[in-house]
Design an enzyme around this catalytic site. Structure first.
Site, PDB file in Angstrom:
ATOM      1  N   GLU A 222       0.872  -1.185   0.000  1.00 31.30           N
ATOM      2  CA  GLU A 222       0.000   0.000   0.000  1.00 31.30           C
ATOM      3  C   GLU A 222       0.903   1.226   0.000  1.00 31.30           C
ATOM      4  OE1 GLU A 222      -3.256   0.599  -0.032  1.00 31.30           O
ATOM      5  OE2 GLU A 222      -4.191  -1.369   0.302  1.00 31.30           O
TER       6      GLU A 222
HETATM    7 ZN   LIG Z   1      -6.180  -1.070  -4.039  1.00 33.31          ZN
END
Ligand SMILES: [Zn+2]
Length: 248
Positions: A222
């Site tokens: 992320e």
């Molecule tokens: Zn995503």
């Protein structure tokens, strides 16, 4: 009888012709995808008939690392890094001898073109897999793997049996993992600014299915909000070592 068989052969031939590849190939190849280089193929099409580009590289008998970018169409950071990795392999500036890699830089080409999270049917391609925690809804898909994109990656994972899967997302600013992926997550975090954070497997996600159900170490990188503002070159400088860590 002979006429019947001729008819069947004509139907099969016509289907093979019309059913192979996307209907509009030339203008739906993702940007930066070098169609003519060895190792590149277009094994699947999106809902809107955009080509899904795949790069196969390295030693076919070695354990496989699978990289997936752009599963959510409004998350472009991972796409850029997948192309950089693919280009580094192609020009031999990255040595993958004794290793095997498959890269899918733009997994959700319709969502990427429209700059939306979902595919063009409004389905989240990271909630559409037959994991135990799957929840049925329109956004998650009324059936598991009922979209051409999710069906493609589902079959690829079952056929190719990757040893590790790296999926690139943004912008929760961490390295998350599912299944037995903790050690790999720590290895990747050690060479980049992101820290390991266990977010928990989302319902019917690729992580829930591949990680928890199949037991494959799977990483959700992320990237941060700030990362999405960087140029391709700046991103590669910041994350090259992280991208290469799963190949160690
Ligand atoms: Zn995503």
């Amino acid at each position: 009888m002979k006429r019947f068989f001729t008819f069947i052969i004509c139907i099969v031939t016509a289907c093979a012709f019309f059913c192979s590849g996307c209907n509009t190939p030339s203008n739906t190849v993702p940007k930066r995808c070098p169609v003519s280089l060895p190792g590149y193929s277009f094994p699947a099409c999106s809902v809107e008939e955009r080509q899904i580009c795949r790069l196969d590289a390295g030693d076919p008998s070695a354990p496989l690392v699978l990289y997936i970018g752009g599963i959510h169409g409004n998350e472009k950071t991972g796409i850029s890094l997948c192309w950089d990795l693919a280009e580094g392999i192609a020009d031999s500036s990255i040595d993958i001898s004794g290793k095997r890699v498959i890269i899918i830089p733009v997994f959700n080409p319709d969502g990427t073109a429209a700059n939306t999270r979902y595919n063009i049917n409004g389905v989240d391609l990271n909630r559409n897999y037959p994991a135990e925690n799957r929840q049925v809804s329109k956004v998650n898909g009324l059936e598991p793997v009922n979209q051409p994109e999710s069906r493609f990656i589902y079959e690829l994972i079952l056929d190719e049996k990757p040893e590790k899967i790296i999926v690139l997302h943004e912008a929760l600013d961490c390295i998350d993992y599912d299944g037995p992926g903790k050690q790999l997550a720590e290895q990747m975090a050690a060479v980049c600014p992101l820290e390991v954070k266990k977010l928990g497997a989302r319902p019917g996600s690729l992580g829930a299915w591949a990680g928890e159900t199949l037991g494959i170490p799977i990483i959700c990188v992320e990237f941060s909000e700030a990362d999405s503002k960087l140029s391709d070159g700046q991103l590669w400088q910041r994350y090259k070592e992280m991208m290469l860590a799963p190949l160690d």
